[in-house]
Design a protein around this motif. Sequence first.
Motif, mmCIF file in Angstrom:
data_model
loop_
_atom_site.group_PDB
_atom_site.id
_atom_site.type_symbol
_atom_site.label_atom_id
_atom_site.label_comp_id
_atom_site.label_asym_id
_atom_site.label_seq_id
_atom_site.Cartn_x
_atom_site.Cartn_y
_atom_site.Cartn_z
ATOM 1 N N LEU A 1 5.719 -0.513 2.783
ATOM 2 C CA LEU A 1 5.586 -1.769 2.033
ATOM 3 C C LEU A 1 4.140 -2.168 1.829
ATOM 4 N N LEU A 2 3.240 -1.635 2.652
ATOM 5 C CA LEU A 2 1.821 -2.020 2.534
ATOM 6 C C LEU A 2 1.171 -1.338 1.368
ATOM 7 N N PHE B 1 7.630 -0.439 7.209
ATOM 8 C CA PHE B 1 6.518 -1.393 7.154
ATOM 9 C C PHE B 1 5.315 -0.763 6.450
ATOM 10 N N TYR C 1 5.411 -7.696 0.272
ATOM 11 C CA TYR C 1 5.463 -7.788 1.728
ATOM 12 C C TYR C 1 5.674 -9.236 2.177
ATOM 13 N N ASP C 2 4.939 -10.160 1.587
ATOM 14 C CA ASP C 2 5.083 -11.575 1.956
ATOM 15 C C ASP C 2 6.503 -12.082 1.693
ATOM 16 N N THR D 1 9.213 -10.299 1.501
ATOM 17 C CA THR D 1 10.126 -9.612 2.413
ATOM 18 C C THR D 1 10.041 -10.220 3.808
ATOM 19 N N ARG D 2 8.833 -10.506 4.250
ATOM 20 C CA ARG D 2 8.639 -11.138 5.557
ATOM 21 C C ARG D 2 9.340 -12.487 5.590
ATOM 22 N N VAL E 1 12.832 -2.245 0.834
ATOM 23 C CA VAL E 1 12.892 -3.652 1.224
ATOM 24 C C VAL E 1 14.196 -3.930 1.965
ATOM 25 N N ARG F 1 1.852 -5.337 -3.832
ATOM 26 C CA ARG F 1 2.288 -4.947 -2.483
ATOM 27 C C ARG F 1 2.191 -6.121 -1.514
#
Length: 173
Positions: free
Chosen positions: A172-173, A169, A76-77, A79-80, A33, A72
């Motif tokens: 992270l998925l 990326f 991801y959300d 982190t985005r 991350v 996950r």
Amino acid sequence: MKTTNISKAAVSGLQSGDAASFEDIFVFYYPRVRKFISLLTKQDDQACEKAREVFINVWSNREQVTSPEKFRMMLYDLTREAVVGIISADREAQESFVFDGNDPESEAKMLIEMLVEAMPQTQKAIYRMNSVDGKDTAQIAQSLKMPEKQVQKQLKKAISEVRSVLSVFVGLL
């Protein structure tokens, strides 16, 4: 945590508030991350802080984590959102950076575009001339009136940065 993905046991432990499960998850995912945020924002200090905030939010919302896939997606959300928070000083930039969470290919393209926008001007021009316009290094060197070796070096660096972002990326998925 020895595997490349979060286990159902870790999710169950996290959901029930088990600190050891959270620690395993943190130890495994925090470096990814932080690196992802740092690569996109070029701000290492803020990347560390925002990555910690991501995991504070994971802990605060642990009851919503019902499966490895949901974890996950949440990670991801969050982190985005951390990346958006760093790079979006003005409302216009924030509104132009929107993911729907359902199309990883579109999100990858958006991440690449963000990364390219953050590149130094010459490197950005070289990368775009190569990837968008399809020019080879000799043509780019001629257009920019610079040595081909310098163009090759800048292009190699740009491609390396893009690969790094994409590898994190995908992780992270």
